[in-house]
Design a protein around this motif. Structure first.
Motif, PDB file in Angstrom:
ATOM      1  N   ASP A   1       0.808  -1.213   0.000  1.00 20.47           N
ATOM      2  CA  ASP A   1       0.000   0.000   0.000  1.00 20.47           C
ATOM      3  C   ASP A   1       0.847   1.272   0.000  1.00 20.47           C
ATOM      4  O   ASP A   1       0.344   2.364   0.287  1.00 20.47           O
ATOM      5  CB  ASP A   1      -0.985   0.018   1.177  1.00 20.47           C
ATOM      6  CG  ASP A   1      -0.307  -0.183   2.523  1.00 20.47           C
ATOM      7  OD1 ASP A   1       0.940  -0.154   2.582  1.00 20.47           O
ATOM      8  OD2 ASP A   1      -1.031  -0.371   3.522  1.00 20.47           O
ATOM      9  N   HIS A   2       2.124   1.122  -0.339  1.00 18.07           N
ATOM     10  CA  HIS A   2       3.012   2.278  -0.444  1.00 18.07           C
ATOM     11  C   HIS A   2       3.852   2.205  -1.722  1.00 18.07           C
ATOM     12  O   HIS A   2       5.021   2.578  -1.734  1.00 18.07           O
ATOM     13  CB  HIS A   2       3.941   2.361   0.782  1.00 18.07           C
ATOM     14  CG  HIS A   2       3.311   3.027   1.964  1.00 18.07           C
ATOM     15  ND1 HIS A   2       2.181   2.549   2.572  1.00 18.07           N
ATOM     16  CD2 HIS A   2       3.655   4.162   2.637  1.00 18.07           C
ATOM     17  CE1 HIS A   2       1.870   3.340   3.586  1.00 18.07           C
ATOM     18  NE2 HIS A   2       2.746   4.337   3.643  1.00 18.07           N
ATOM     19  N   ARG A   3       3.236   1.751  -2.798  1.00 18.66           N
ATOM     20  CA  ARG A   3       4.007   1.589  -4.028  1.00 18.66           C
ATOM     21  C   ARG A   3       4.463   2.948  -4.590  1.00 18.66           C
ATOM     22  O   ARG A   3       5.586   3.077  -5.076  1.00 18.66           O
ATOM     23  CB  ARG A   3       3.191   0.846  -5.081  1.00 18.66           C
ATOM     24  CG  ARG A   3       2.790  -0.584  -4.721  1.00 18.66           C
ATOM     25  CD  ARG A   3       3.955  -1.487  -4.433  1.00 18.66           C
ATOM     26  NE  ARG A   3       4.936  -1.556  -5.499  1.00 18.66           N
ATOM     27  CZ  ARG A   3       6.004  -2.349  -5.465  1.00 18.66           C
ATOM     28  NH1 ARG A   3       6.230  -3.127  -4.403  1.00 18.66           N
ATOM     29  NH2 ARG A   3       6.855  -2.377  -6.456  1.00 18.66           N
ATOM     30  N   ILE A   4       3.603   3.953  -4.554  1.00 13.28           N
ATOM     31  CA  ILE A   4       4.000   5.259  -5.074  1.00 13.28           C
ATOM     32  C   ILE A   4       5.080   5.871  -4.196  1.00 13.28           C
ATOM     33  O   ILE A   4       6.043   6.461  -4.697  1.00 13.28           O
ATOM     34  CB  ILE A   4       2.778   6.185  -5.214  1.00 13.28           C
ATOM     35  CG1 ILE A   4       1.855   5.658  -6.314  1.00 13.28           C
ATOM     36  CG2 ILE A   4       3.209   7.620  -5.517  1.00 13.28           C
ATOM     37  CD1 ILE A   4       0.576   6.433  -6.488  1.00 13.28           C
ATOM     38  N   ALA A   5       4.952   5.712  -2.876  1.00 18.37           N
ATOM     39  CA  ALA A   5       5.994   6.212  -1.979  1.00 18.37           C
ATOM     40  C   ALA A   5       7.323   5.518  -2.258  1.00 18.37           C
ATOM     41  O   ALA A   5       8.388   6.151  -2.226  1.00 18.37           O
ATOM     42  CB  ALA A   5       5.574   5.996  -0.524  1.00 18.37           C
ATOM     43  N   LEU A   6       7.270   4.219  -2.544  1.00 22.01           N
ATOM     44  CA  LEU A   6       8.489   3.478  -2.880  1.00 22.01           C
ATOM     45  C   LEU A   6       9.080   3.995  -4.190  1.00 22.01           C
ATOM     46  O   LEU A   6      10.296   4.230  -4.280  1.00 22.01           O
ATOM     47  CB  LEU A   6       8.170   1.983  -2.997  1.00 22.01           C
ATOM     48  CG  LEU A   6       9.325   1.082  -3.426  1.00 22.01           C
ATOM     49  CD1 LEU A   6      10.444   1.097  -2.398  1.00 22.01           C
ATOM     50  CD2 LEU A   6       8.832  -0.356  -3.663  1.00 22.01           C
ATOM     51  N   GLN A   7       8.245   4.167  -5.193  1.00 17.97           N
ATOM     52  CA  GLN A   7       8.728   4.686  -6.469  1.00 17.97           C
ATOM     53  C   GLN A   7       9.392   6.051  -6.288  1.00 17.97           C
ATOM     54  O   GLN A   7      10.474   6.314  -6.835  1.00 17.97           O
ATOM     55  CB  GLN A   7       7.565   4.811  -7.455  1.00 17.97           C
ATOM     56  CG  GLN A   7       6.951   3.493  -7.885  1.00 17.97           C
ATOM     57  CD  GLN A   7       5.637   3.692  -8.609  1.00 17.97           C
ATOM     58  OE1 GLN A   7       5.360   4.764  -9.140  1.00 17.97           O
ATOM     59  NE2 GLN A   7       4.808   2.659  -8.621  1.00 17.97           N
ATOM     60  N   ALA A   8       8.738   6.923  -5.522  1.00 17.45           N
ATOM     61  CA  ALA A   8       9.277   8.268  -5.322  1.00 17.45           C
ATOM     62  C   ALA A   8      10.630   8.223  -4.621  1.00 17.45           C
ATOM     63  O   ALA A   8      11.569   8.940  -5.006  1.00 17.45           O
ATOM     64  CB  ALA A   8       8.282   9.109  -4.517  1.00 17.45           C
ATOM     65  N   ALA A   9      10.749   7.384  -3.589  1.00 19.85           N
ATOM     66  CA  ALA A   9      12.007   7.292  -2.846  1.00 19.85           C
ATOM     67  C   ALA A   9      13.137   6.810  -3.751  1.00 19.85           C
ATOM     68  O   ALA A   9      14.252   7.354  -3.725  1.00 19.85           O
ATOM     69  CB  ALA A   9      11.839   6.361  -1.648  1.00 19.85           C
ATOM     70  N   VAL A  10      12.860   5.792  -4.558  1.00 18.53           N
ATOM     71  CA  VAL A  10      13.896   5.242  -5.438  1.00 18.53           C
ATOM     72  C   VAL A  10      14.270   6.244  -6.525  1.00 18.53           C
ATOM     73  O   VAL A  10      15.456   6.463  -6.817  1.00 18.53           O
ATOM     74  CB  VAL A  10      13.427   3.907  -6.053  1.00 18.53           C
ATOM     75  CG1 VAL A  10      14.402   3.432  -7.122  1.00 18.53           C
ATOM     76  CG2 VAL A  10      13.293   2.848  -4.950  1.00 18.53           C
TER      77      VAL A  10
END
Length: 334
Positions: A311-320
């Motif tokens: 439930d944090h895929r966009i947050a993961l994408q942004a961090a990477v």
């Protein structure tokens, strides 16, 4: 139960035809009223506009290049005599591009292909592949074979014409691994100073599982492994839960994340962990050791989610993406 997304609602209300045609102006007013209502409701239903600082590759396609468009294709390479299946994502533009090699876990149900797509949109060539014996790749799956497969791919990208064929800049390669792939990435990075950077996503420290299983009798180990590796059957060739248990007990000590800390101290790294994950997947020992060594190029973040960042895929994408953008030689931002 969450509400159905709009795309899954197939029924719609029909308006009975009155005498004469419905005027076009009435239709426009109706659509305007609906649009205003949706704009009022969506922000309170989990739909929101992109924040101003969100990396553009998450929500915007790159400029088109009709001569050299973005592309994706299935490819293969050989590792220790076995033919391995891979997927190549190439950004638009001619020539070579900074490249990410993206590693899945064990057995690799979560492929993180949304990451592959956003990194490609940000200008990176991305290579994902299946280790020996996994998901149709030839050979036998073992923990240490996976490390050899990554090192073999990197060697071919640097020393053969494979880099040219795949649009890879061999001097700008980043290794990203999730779960067991994170342990593999850390091990490879500890022995490979030529990498531009390394990202560990919820890295599974195999040695932590080995230490836990050492404390229980063999019959309990067997039943625990059956549950732990429940999804290995049908996905890994030459491996089943009990063979994987034996592999963990045999090779787990050499896959201790903390043992890599000294060699990783000067490496450029991002470690992303999940607060609802198992302790063995949170890189606690590695991060503690690296921080005690004042690792100058270490970044870390913990997201309030589970092992697959569901439930944090966009947050993961942004961090990477933000971390990648700061690397020397990264593609120019959109």
């Amino acid at each position: 139960m969450s509400a159905q997304p709009f795309g899954n609602i197939r029924q719609r209300r029909t308006v009975p035809r009155a005498v004469g045609a419905v005027s076009e102006s009435w239709k426009l007013r109706a659509w305007h009223t609906l649009a205003v209502a949706l704009l009022a409701v969506l922000p309170h239903s989990g739909y929101a506009a992109a924040p101003a600082d969100l990396p553009a590759a998450i929500y915007s396609d790159p400029p088109a290049d009709p001569t050299h468009p973005a592309s994706g294709q299935g490819v293969q390479f050989r590792s220790h005599g076995s033919l391995l299946n891979a997927q190549l994502y190439q950004p638009p533009g001619d020539g070579s591009h900074p490249t990410v090699v993206l590693l899945h876990g064990l057995p690799g149900n979560e492929q993180n292909l949304d990451l592959a797509q956003v990194m490609r949109r940000a200008g990176w060539t991305v290579i994902t592949f299946h280790f020996r014996g996994s998901w149709g790749s030839a050979g036998r799956f073992t923990l240490l074979n996976c490390i050899e497969d990554v090192e073999e791919l990197l060697s071919q990208l640097r020393h053969t014409d494979l880099a040219h064929a795949w649009g890879v800049d061999p001097k700008h390669i980043v290794l990203i691994g999730h779960s067991f792939g994170g342990d593999v990435a850390a091990r490879v990075a500890s022995r490979d100073p030529e990498l531009l950077g390394t990202v560990l996503l919820a890295p599974w420290d195999v040695s932590s599982t080995r230490r836990a299983w050492e404390k229980i009798p063999p019959d309990q180990q067997a039943s625990t492994a059956t549950t732990f590796f429940f999804d290995a059957n049908g996905r890994l060739a030459g491996a089943d839960p009990q063979l994987l248990r034996e592999d963990v007990m045999r090779s787990g000590a050499s896959l201790d994340l903390t043992r890599y800390a000294a060699a990783l101290t000067d490496r450029t790294m991002l470690v992303v962990t999940a607060s609802h994950d198992d302790p063995g997947d949170q890189a606690v020992g590695l991060l503690t050791d690296l921080r005690s060594r004042h690792a100058p190029h270490l970044s870390s973040i913990q997201l309030d989610t589970d092992h697959a960042f569901n439930d944090h895929r966009i947050a993961l994408q942004a961090a990477v993406l933000r971390w990648l953008a700061a690397l020397d030689g990264a593609p120019a931002a959109l």
